[in-house]
Design a protein around this motif. Structure first.
Motif, PDB file in Angstrom:
ATOM      1  N   GLY A 129      40.483  52.235  19.049  1.00  0.00           N
ATOM      2  CA  GLY A 129      39.095  52.084  18.658  1.00  0.00           C
ATOM      3  C   GLY A 129      38.584  50.677  18.500  1.00  0.00           C
ATOM      4  O   GLY A 129      37.435  50.488  18.127  1.00  0.00           O
ATOM      5  N   ASP A 130      39.393  49.664  18.755  1.00  0.00           N
ATOM      6  CA  ASP A 130      38.870  48.311  18.658  1.00  0.00           C
ATOM      7  C   ASP A 130      39.607  47.392  19.629  1.00  0.00           C
ATOM      8  O   ASP A 130      40.419  47.834  20.430  1.00  0.00           O
ATOM      9  N   GLU A 131      39.344  46.099  19.531  1.00  0.00           N
ATOM     10  CA  GLU A 131      39.934  45.145  20.466  1.00  0.00           C
ATOM     11  C   GLU A 131      41.427  44.944  20.237  1.00  0.00           C
ATOM     12  O   GLU A 131      42.104  44.328  21.039  1.00  0.00           O
ATOM     13  N   PHE A 132      41.956  45.472  19.152  1.00  0.00           N
ATOM     14  CA  PHE A 132      43.384  45.383  18.875  1.00  0.00           C
ATOM     15  C   PHE A 132      44.182  45.944  20.045  1.00  0.00           C
ATOM     16  O   PHE A 132      45.203  45.382  20.434  1.00  0.00           O
ATOM     17  N   CYS A 133      43.725  47.048  20.625  1.00  0.00           N
ATOM     18  CA  CYS A 133      44.440  47.674  21.744  1.00  0.00           C
ATOM     19  C   CYS A 133      44.545  46.720  22.929  1.00  0.00           C
ATOM     20  O   CYS A 133      45.613  46.575  23.521  1.00  0.00           O
ATOM     21  N   VAL A 134      43.451  46.087  23.272  1.00  0.00           N
ATOM     22  CA  VAL A 134      43.438  45.164  24.410  1.00  0.00           C
ATOM     23  C   VAL A 134      44.346  43.976  24.122  1.00  0.00           C
ATOM     24  O   VAL A 134      45.131  43.560  24.976  1.00  0.00           O
ATOM     25  N   ASP A 135      44.263  43.429  22.906  1.00  0.00           N
ATOM     26  CA  ASP A 135      45.123  42.305  22.544  1.00  0.00           C
ATOM     27  C   ASP A 135      46.592  42.689  22.622  1.00  0.00           C
ATOM     28  O   ASP A 135      47.424  41.917  23.095  1.00  0.00           O
ATOM     29  N   MET A 136      46.924  43.876  22.154  1.00  0.00           N
ATOM     30  CA  MET A 136      48.318  44.304  22.155  1.00  0.00           C
ATOM     31  C   MET A 136      48.843  44.433  23.591  1.00  0.00           C
ATOM     32  O   MET A 136      49.940  43.965  23.898  1.00  0.00           O
ATOM     33  N   VAL A 137      48.073  45.055  24.470  1.00  0.00           N
ATOM     34  CA  VAL A 137      48.497  45.197  25.865  1.00  0.00           C
ATOM     35  C   VAL A 137      48.637  43.816  26.507  1.00  0.00           C
ATOM     36  O   VAL A 137      49.633  43.530  27.193  1.00  0.00           O
ATOM     37  N   ALA A 138      47.670  42.936  26.286  1.00  0.00           N
ATOM     38  CA  ALA A 138      47.753  41.582  26.849  1.00  0.00           C
ATOM     39  C   ALA A 138      48.985  40.851  26.318  1.00  0.00           C
ATOM     40  O   ALA A 138      49.691  40.184  27.071  1.00  0.00           O
ATOM     41  N   GLN A 139      49.242  40.959  25.022  1.00  0.00           N
ATOM     42  CA  GLN A 139      50.421  40.323  24.413  1.00  0.00           C
ATOM     43  C   GLN A 139      51.705  40.799  25.093  1.00  0.00           C
ATOM     44  O   GLN A 139      52.551  40.007  25.480  1.00  0.00           O
ATOM     45  N   LEU A 140      51.838  42.103  25.246  1.00  0.00           N
ATOM     46  CA  LEU A 140      53.050  42.654  25.847  1.00  0.00           C
ATOM     47  C   LEU A 140      53.204  42.239  27.309  1.00  0.00           C
ATOM     48  O   LEU A 140      54.310  41.916  27.764  1.00  0.00           O
ATOM     49  N   LEU A 141      52.100  42.207  28.052  1.00  0.00           N
ATOM     50  CA  LEU A 141      52.167  41.780  29.458  1.00  0.00           C
ATOM     51  C   LEU A 141      52.531  40.302  29.575  1.00  0.00           C
ATOM     52  O   LEU A 141      53.335  39.914  30.434  1.00  0.00           O
ATOM     53  N   LEU A 142      51.938  39.459  28.718  1.00  0.00           N
ATOM     54  CA  LEU A 142      52.260  38.029  28.750  1.00  0.00           C
ATOM     55  C   LEU A 142      53.728  37.797  28.400  1.00  0.00           C
ATOM     56  O   LEU A 142      54.415  36.990  29.036  1.00  0.00           O
ATOM     57  N   MET A 143      54.219  38.506  27.394  1.00  0.00           N
ATOM     58  CA  MET A 143      55.632  38.377  27.023  1.00  0.00           C
ATOM     59  C   MET A 143      56.532  38.849  28.155  1.00  0.00           C
ATOM     60  O   MET A 143      57.546  38.211  28.456  1.00  0.00           O
TER      61      MET A 143
END
Length: 191
Positions: free
Chosen positions: A149-163
Motif C-alpha cells: 500500500g505504499d512506496e515501501f514495496c517499491v523501495d524493498m524490491v529496488a533494494q533487493l535487486l540492487l543487492m
C-alpha cells in the motif's frame, strides 16, 4: 496514492530542501523522505489528519518528485575514495552527498515516470564516474518484512535487486543469469 493527499512543494537549497505546505508552513529537511513528518511537527500538537501519511512531493513546477537514499557499499576491499570524490564533485541533479555510519550516500529527490525510474536514472548518472554495482543500498533494514500500500514495496524490491546485482558481480555471475532466474521464479516470460 490518494488524490486528496497533501501536496508538499520541495525546493532544493544546495545542502538540504525546504518543504512547504501552505496550511502548515515550511521547514528545512536533509532527508527528503521525512518532509511530511517534519511539517507535521510544525502543527500545534504535532498532528494533521493526513500528515505524515500519504503525501505527494512536487517541485516548484508541480512535477512529482520521488525521495530516496542510495548508499555505496563495496565489499571488494579496493580503495574507492577517489571515485567517490568524483561523484561528490559531480552530483546527479536533485541529489546531495552524505556520509551515513561511515558509508558514502546520496539523498535524492528526483523526477521520474515512477520511483524505480527515478532510482535507475541516478544509478545511470553515477555509473559514468566508474561506479559499478557498489551503489546498491536504499537504506532498507529488515529485508524480510513486507507491507503493501505504499512506496515501501517499491523501495524493498529496488533494494533487493540492487543487492543481487552487486553480489552477482562479486561472484562473477553475469546479469543474464539474474534475469533468467527472475523469469523462472516469477510470471515474467521472455517475449
Amino acid at each position: 496514492m490518494d488524490q486528496q493527499a497533501p501536496v508538499i512543494t520541495m525546493v532544493d537549497v544546495g545542502d538540504a530542501w525546504i518543504a512547504r505546505l501552505p496550511v502548515v508552513g515550511e521547514t528545512r529537511v536533509e532527508d527528503p523522505r521525512l518532509a511530511a513528518w517534519a511539517l507535521g511537527e510544525l502543527i500545534p500538537g504535532g498532528h494533521h489528519p493526513k500528515l505524515p501519511g500519504e503525501v505527494r512531493l512536487v517541485d516548484e513546477e508541480g512535477e512529482v518528485l520521488h525521495p530516496f537514499l542510495l548508499l555505496f557499499n563495496d565489499y571488494s576491499g579496493r580503495d574507492k575514495s577517489a571515485v567517490y570524490e568524483l561523484v561528490r564533485a559531480n552530483l546527479p541533479q536533485g541529489c546531495h552527498w552524505a556520509v551515513l555510519d561511515g558509508y558514502p550516500a546520496l539523498w535524492c529527490l528526483r523526477r521520474g515516470a515512477d520511483r524505480l525510474d527515478a532510482i535507475e536514472e541516478v544509478i545511470k548518472e553515477v555509473r559514468r564516474h566508474g561506479i559499478t554495482t557498489e551503489l546498491n543500498d536504499l537504506g532498507m533494514e529488515k529485508l524480510w518484512e513486507w507491507r503493501l500500500g505504499d512506496e515501501f514495496c517499491v523501495d524493498m524490491v529496488a533494494q533487493l535487486l540492487l543487492m543481487a546485482a552487486h553480489r552477482a558481480e562479486l561472484a562473477a555471475i553475469p546479469p543474464e543469469r539474474l534475469i533468467g532466474l527472475l523469469r523462472t521464479a516469477s510470471k515474467i516470460r521472455p517475449e
